[in-house]
Scaffold this motif. Sequence first.
Motif, mmCIF file in Angstrom:
data_model
loop_
_atom_site.group_PDB
_atom_site.id
_atom_site.type_symbol
_atom_site.label_atom_id
_atom_site.label_comp_id
_atom_site.label_asym_id
_atom_site.label_seq_id
_atom_site.Cartn_x
_atom_site.Cartn_y
_atom_site.Cartn_z
ATOM 1 N N GLU A 171 0.840 -1.199 0.000
ATOM 2 C CA GLU A 171 0.000 0.000 0.000
ATOM 3 C C GLU A 171 0.871 1.242 0.000
ATOM 4 N N LYS A 187 -3.687 -0.339 -8.204
ATOM 5 C CA LYS A 187 -5.122 -0.038 -8.142
ATOM 6 C C LYS A 187 -5.359 1.157 -7.223
ATOM 7 N N ASN A 188 -6.429 1.896 -7.537
ATOM 8 C CA ASN A 188 -6.850 2.996 -6.669
ATOM 9 C C ASN A 188 -7.874 2.483 -5.660
ATOM 10 N N THR A 189 -8.415 3.376 -4.846
ATOM 11 C CA THR A 189 -9.360 2.958 -3.807
ATOM 12 C C THR A 189 -10.677 2.442 -4.381
ATOM 13 N N GLU A 224 -4.053 9.979 -2.229
ATOM 14 C CA GLU A 224 -4.943 8.881 -2.631
ATOM 15 C C GLU A 224 -4.279 7.543 -2.290
ATOM 16 N N PRO A 225 -4.904 6.720 -1.458
ATOM 17 C CA PRO A 225 -4.326 5.407 -1.173
ATOM 18 C C PRO A 225 -4.323 4.537 -2.433
ATOM 19 N N LEU A 226 -3.186 3.942 -2.702
ATOM 20 C CA LEU A 226 -3.015 3.061 -3.856
ATOM 21 C C LEU A 226 -2.407 1.757 -3.357
ATOM 22 N N HIS A 227 -2.583 0.693 -4.127
ATOM 23 C CA HIS A 227 -1.881 -0.532 -3.765
ATOM 24 C C HIS A 227 -1.462 -1.299 -5.012
ATOM 25 N N LYS A 252 0.607 5.755 -0.032
ATOM 26 C CA LYS A 252 -0.192 6.968 0.088
ATOM 27 C C LYS A 252 0.763 8.134 -0.164
#
Length: 135
Positions: free
Chosen positions: A17, A119-121, A94-97, A19
């Motif tokens: 993850e 991927k985005n949230t 924006e949290p991404l993983h 951010k």
Amino acid sequence: MSKIEQIKVGDTLPQREFKPDSVQLFLYNAVLFNAHRIHFDYPYTTEVENYPDLVVPGPLLGDWLNQCINEWLGEEGHLASIDYSNRKAAYVGEPLHSGGKIISYNEEKREAQIEVYIKNTAGEVIAPGLAVVCL
């Protein structure tokens, strides 16, 4: 038991993850000598280019894909190649993983193809890719 002995098609890589913040973007782009203002100048980004926030640079997404693979591999292999594309913008905060899935494995060559992604949230793949690793 090593990864080589356990690997099979359909296995997934651990997700990572991220951010990103404005300092990370500024420093990353400074190292790349990337002077595009959408990565560090908020008024320009929002008022001139009409983005909702500072834009995460595409090469940073690629670096995160590399990290995802290399952390999974550890000392048991190396990344032979990776191709990816940036399909949708990501923004500061924006949290991404990242993650991936093994889509093929050639036991004789000890080579795996891995479908990787950021991927985005919303769960949208914003940076898909394909990596080849040698174990």
